[in-house]
Design a protein around this motif. Structure first.
Motif, mmCIF file in Angstrom:
data_model
loop_
_atom_site.group_PDB
_atom_site.id
_atom_site.type_symbol
_atom_site.label_atom_id
_atom_site.label_comp_id
_atom_site.label_asym_id
_atom_site.label_seq_id
_atom_site.Cartn_x
_atom_site.Cartn_y
_atom_site.Cartn_z
ATOM 1 N N LEU A 16 0.895 -1.275 0.070
ATOM 2 C CA LEU A 16 -0.054 -0.034 -0.030
ATOM 3 C C LEU A 16 0.845 1.091 -0.141
ATOM 4 C CD1 LEU A 16 -2.904 0.942 0.149
ATOM 5 C CD2 LEU A 16 -2.550 1.124 2.844
ATOM 6 N N LEU A 17 0.641 2.224 -0.891
ATOM 7 C CA LEU A 17 1.544 3.443 -1.158
ATOM 8 C C LEU A 17 0.370 4.497 -0.968
ATOM 9 C CD1 LEU A 17 3.960 5.044 -1.708
ATOM 10 C CD2 LEU A 17 3.444 4.841 -3.993
ATOM 11 N N ALA A 18 0.619 5.278 0.019
ATOM 12 C CA ALA A 18 -0.386 6.513 0.580
ATOM 13 C C ALA A 18 0.340 7.743 -0.287
ATOM 14 C CB ALA A 18 -0.756 6.816 1.652
ATOM 15 N N GLY A 19 -0.232 8.437 -1.186
ATOM 16 C CA GLY A 19 0.418 9.580 -1.701
ATOM 17 C C GLY A 19 0.780 9.343 -3.183
ATOM 18 N N ALA A 20 0.527 10.476 -4.172
ATOM 19 C CA ALA A 20 0.851 10.313 -5.551
ATOM 20 C C ALA A 20 1.732 11.554 -5.900
ATOM 21 C CB ALA A 20 -0.379 10.074 -6.389
ATOM 22 N N GLY A 21 2.487 12.325 -4.859
ATOM 23 C CA GLY A 21 3.277 13.146 -5.510
ATOM 24 C C GLY A 21 4.821 12.815 -6.007
ATOM 25 N N GLN A 22 5.733 13.660 -5.886
ATOM 26 C CA GLN A 22 6.980 13.176 -6.466
ATOM 27 C C GLN A 22 7.735 12.393 -5.491
ATOM 28 O OE1 GLN A 22 9.354 16.857 -6.723
ATOM 29 N NE2 GLN A 22 8.189 17.737 -8.676
ATOM 30 N N VAL A 23 7.615 12.535 -4.233
ATOM 31 C CA VAL A 23 8.130 11.520 -3.253
ATOM 32 C C VAL A 23 7.654 10.197 -3.421
ATOM 33 C CG1 VAL A 23 8.590 10.965 -0.856
ATOM 34 C CG2 VAL A 23 8.615 13.346 -1.473
ATOM 35 N N ALA A 24 6.352 10.416 -3.432
ATOM 36 C CA ALA A 24 5.839 8.761 -3.776
ATOM 37 C C ALA A 24 5.948 8.391 -5.003
ATOM 38 C CB ALA A 24 4.107 9.046 -3.657
ATOM 39 N N GLU A 25 6.454 9.110 -6.159
ATOM 40 C CA GLU A 25 6.666 8.507 -7.415
ATOM 41 C C GLU A 25 8.162 7.756 -7.221
ATOM 42 O OE1 GLU A 25 7.393 11.444 -10.532
ATOM 43 O OE2 GLU A 25 4.980 12.079 -10.352
ATOM 44 N N ARG A 26 9.106 8.422 -6.476
ATOM 45 C CA ARG A 26 10.360 7.662 -6.147
ATOM 46 C C ARG A 26 10.237 6.273 -5.516
ATOM 47 N NH1 ARG A 26 11.979 13.091 -4.580
ATOM 48 N NH2 ARG A 26 12.387 12.176 -2.522
ATOM 49 N N LYS A 27 9.183 6.107 -4.408
ATOM 50 C CA LYS A 27 8.873 5.134 -3.632
ATOM 51 C C LYS A 27 8.254 3.972 -4.431
ATOM 52 C CE LYS A 27 10.420 6.676 0.043
ATOM 53 N NZ LYS A 27 11.660 6.029 0.882
ATOM 54 N N ALA A 28 7.438 4.743 -5.295
ATOM 55 C CA ALA A 28 6.785 3.617 -6.358
ATOM 56 C C ALA A 28 7.718 2.828 -7.278
ATOM 57 C CB ALA A 28 5.566 4.246 -7.234
ATOM 58 N N GLU A 29 8.768 3.688 -7.872
ATOM 59 C CA GLU A 29 9.406 3.252 -8.785
ATOM 60 C C GLU A 29 10.516 2.174 -8.274
ATOM 61 O OE1 GLU A 29 11.723 6.622 -9.964
ATOM 62 O OE2 GLU A 29 10.424 7.148 -11.595
ATOM 63 N N SER A 30 10.933 2.236 -6.880
ATOM 64 C CA SER A 30 11.732 1.269 -6.210
ATOM 65 C C SER A 30 10.889 0.085 -5.777
ATOM 66 C CB SER A 30 12.360 1.809 -5.128
ATOM 67 O OG SER A 30 11.486 2.408 -4.029
ATOM 68 N N LEU A 31 9.780 0.313 -5.366
ATOM 69 C CA LEU A 31 8.735 -0.883 -5.211
ATOM 70 C C LEU A 31 8.573 -1.597 -6.308
ATOM 71 C CD1 LEU A 31 6.164 0.882 -2.729
ATOM 72 C CD2 LEU A 31 7.906 -0.787 -2.186
ATOM 73 N N MET A 32 8.071 -0.910 -7.637
ATOM 74 C CA MET A 32 7.916 -1.781 -8.852
ATOM 75 C C MET A 32 9.206 -2.391 -9.356
ATOM 76 S SD MET A 32 5.118 0.476 -10.870
ATOM 77 C CE MET A 32 5.992 1.996 -10.996
ATOM 78 N N ARG A 33 10.402 -1.984 -9.225
ATOM 79 C CA ARG A 33 11.561 -2.617 -9.510
ATOM 80 C C ARG A 33 11.792 -3.935 -8.834
ATOM 81 N NH1 ARG A 33 13.917 2.570 -9.969
ATOM 82 N NH2 ARG A 33 14.861 2.273 -7.904
ATOM 83 N N ALA A 34 11.329 -3.951 -7.391
ATOM 84 C CA ALA A 34 11.371 -4.849 -6.693
ATOM 85 C C ALA A 34 10.340 -6.001 -7.016
ATOM 86 C CB ALA A 34 11.560 -4.631 -5.347
ATOM 87 N N GLY A 35 9.380 -5.766 -7.957
ATOM 88 C CA GLY A 35 8.373 -6.559 -8.222
ATOM 89 C C GLY A 35 7.062 -6.558 -7.420
ATOM 90 N N ALA A 36 6.877 -5.478 -6.616
ATOM 91 C CA ALA A 36 5.779 -5.319 -5.785
ATOM 92 C C ALA A 36 4.491 -4.912 -6.566
ATOM 93 C CB ALA A 36 6.030 -4.477 -4.844
ATOM 94 N N ALA A 37 3.371 -5.524 -6.094
ATOM 95 C CA ALA A 37 2.113 -4.945 -6.612
ATOM 96 C C ALA A 37 1.626 -3.781 -5.897
ATOM 97 C CB ALA A 37 1.105 -5.949 -6.609
ATOM 98 N N VAL A 38 1.749 -2.615 -6.201
ATOM 99 C CA VAL A 38 1.528 -1.249 -5.832
ATOM 100 C C VAL A 38 -0.016 -1.038 -5.864
ATOM 101 C CG1 VAL A 38 2.332 0.958 -5.537
ATOM 102 C CG2 VAL A 38 4.111 -0.840 -6.102
#
Length: 458
Positions: A16-38
């Motif tokens: 679960l990722l709360a937020g969709a700004g620039q900081v959240a983008e960086r978090k989403a990128e690293s999570l998706m690189r690790a194969g997570a279902a975001v």
């Protein structure tokens, strides 16, 4: 250590990722690189998040956070600018036993994200435990420069060959030696050139012609105590050792960098205490090396300065055991520097003598006339038990009773202590000093008050 270091397998797991700004983008990128279902909770999606949504790479749960969202996720990340919402998400995650990280809020994190050097599948993480992330990133940058880009390629090849190498070299020690030799050989060059086929051919050739590792002994100087004073060669030796024979003077800080699965055997010697006889130490060095072990003889200070390294090297030479010497910072250099006492100074000391407070039982008496000369610094190792005799003889042969002296205990370590006085006070200073201690006699000792920089009195 307040945090347990680990790497999480997020492949196919919901996050679960709360937020969709620039900081959240960086978090989403690293999570998706690790194969997570975001799964994203946010009032509005940035253009990047909209693109990921259109590509089917994320799931959007809408703008209102619901605590039930946490039931089916592995962990959560809160990256919104709403402090109250971030806290609510963290508290809900805690109640459900879910890991949660609130960005830039250390007290609302059940896990932290380290700075990472990525040479997949090799990954190196650097963390400050949430106290100083900028400092962690600084060290990541330093370490990243030291890790070749082809490290990951070598690891991928090694992974494919791991089973075959294990079958060919069932002994775990021999197997480790094979890999260590391989990674330092032409195999590394071929991997760096991107020629995977040639690198694998080189690995196969080395495996076919591999001979069990011949034992050796490395006589390593550990320095006076501060692990930061270890040389690069010393660090490499203790991290490659099968067995480490260490002295009582080797600090816990230094022992902590020895390879974790190495056998560690104390052969410490300290005045007035029970210790392993030197002859037994010599026998063990030969025995373990003849068994094919990579042996480190770890000594406080320098092996060849009152460390009996010369005696041990002679034994190894006679037994035909390969050996190397790794010099260390001897106590006379390290402890005096940390105490703020220069060994030489143009105004008062043009030479320095290192002497031991004891010798073999049938040893000759020191040349007291030479030791008592002025304009020189006398550094006495292992001499506190004979401080009365040393002071008496130096005064008898002409050294002034008012000559400045210092007694340094636990030199270079956080609990270092330094006592200063005059030569006539040396017995009393030595009696009070924690052991082990180093005695410094000469006018330079008076400079401590001006030059001290380290320790409790700095």
């Amino acid at each position: 250590m307040s945090h347990y270091p680990m790497f999480a397998d997020l492949g196919g797991r919901a996050v679960l990722l709360a937020g969709a700004g620039q900081v959240a983008e960086r978090k989403a990128e690293s999570l998706m690189r690790a194969g997570a279902a975001v799964r994203v909770v946010a009032d509005a999606l940035s253009p990047q998040f909209q693109s990921w949504l259109a590509e089917g790479r994320i799931t959007w749960l809408g703008g209102a956070f619901q605590e039930d969202f946490l039931n089916e996720v592995f962990l959560a990340v809160a990256a919104t600018d709403d402090e109250a919402l971030n806290r609510r998400i963290f508290q809900a995650a805690e109640a459900r036993g879910k890991f949660c990280n609130v960005v830039d809020t250390a007290d609302l994190c059940s896990y932290i994200v380290p700075a990472v050097i990525d040479r997949s599948p090799i990954k190196i993480a650097v963390s400050s435990g949430g106290t100083a992330p900028v400092l962690a990133r600084k060290w990541r940058q330093i370490i990243e420069m030291l890790v070749p880009l082809h490290t990951g390629r070598m690891a991928e090849i090694a992974g494919r060959w791991r089973g075959r190498v294990k079958a060919a070299t069932p002994d775990i020690g021999a197997r480790r030696h094979f890999w260590e030799k391989l990674f330092d050989s032409r195999f590394s060059t071929l991997a760096a050139q991107g020629d995977t086929a040639a690198a694998e051919a080189e690995l196969a050739a080395q495996l076919a012609g591999y001979q069990p590792h011949q034992g050796e002994v490395v006589l390593v100087g550990a320095g006076p105590g501060d692990a930061g004073l270890l040389t690069v060669h010393a660090l490499q030796a203790v991290q490659a050792a099968d067995v480490v024979f260490y002295d009582a003077l080797v600090s816990d800080e230094i022992m902590a960098v020895v390879r974790k699965d190495a056998e560690k055997i104390s052969v410490g010697k300290r005045a007035g205490c029970h210790h392993v006889q030197q002859e037994e130490t010599n026998r063990l060095l030969v025995e373990y090396a003849q068994a094919g072990k990579r042996v480190v003889r770890l000594k406080g200070g320098d092996p060849f300065v009152f460390g009996r390294g010369g005696e041990e090297a002679q034994v190894l030479r006679r037994a035909g055991i390969p050996y190397r010497i790794v010099p260390g910072v001897t106590a006379a250099l390290g402890a005096t520097a940390y105490a703020g006492i220069p060994l030489t100074h143009r105004d008062c000391a043009q030479s320095a003598l290192f002497v031991t407070g004891h010798s073999k039982h049938d040893g000759e008496q020191p040349d007291w006339r030479t030791l008592a000369l002025s304009n020189q610094t006398l550094v006495v190792y292992m001499g506190t038990l004979r401080a009365s005799v040393i002071a008496e003889k130096l005064i008898e042969y002409g050294r002034s009773p008012d000559t400045p002296v210092a007694v340094i205990s636990n030199g270079t370590l956080p609990h270092q202590s330094v006592q200063t006085g005059r030569l006539q006070d040396l017995p009393a200073l030595a009696e009070r000093a924690p052991r082990p201690a180093l005695m410094v006699i000469g006018e330079v000792a008076a400079l401590r008050d001006e030059l001290k920089w380290f320790g409790e009195a700095a």
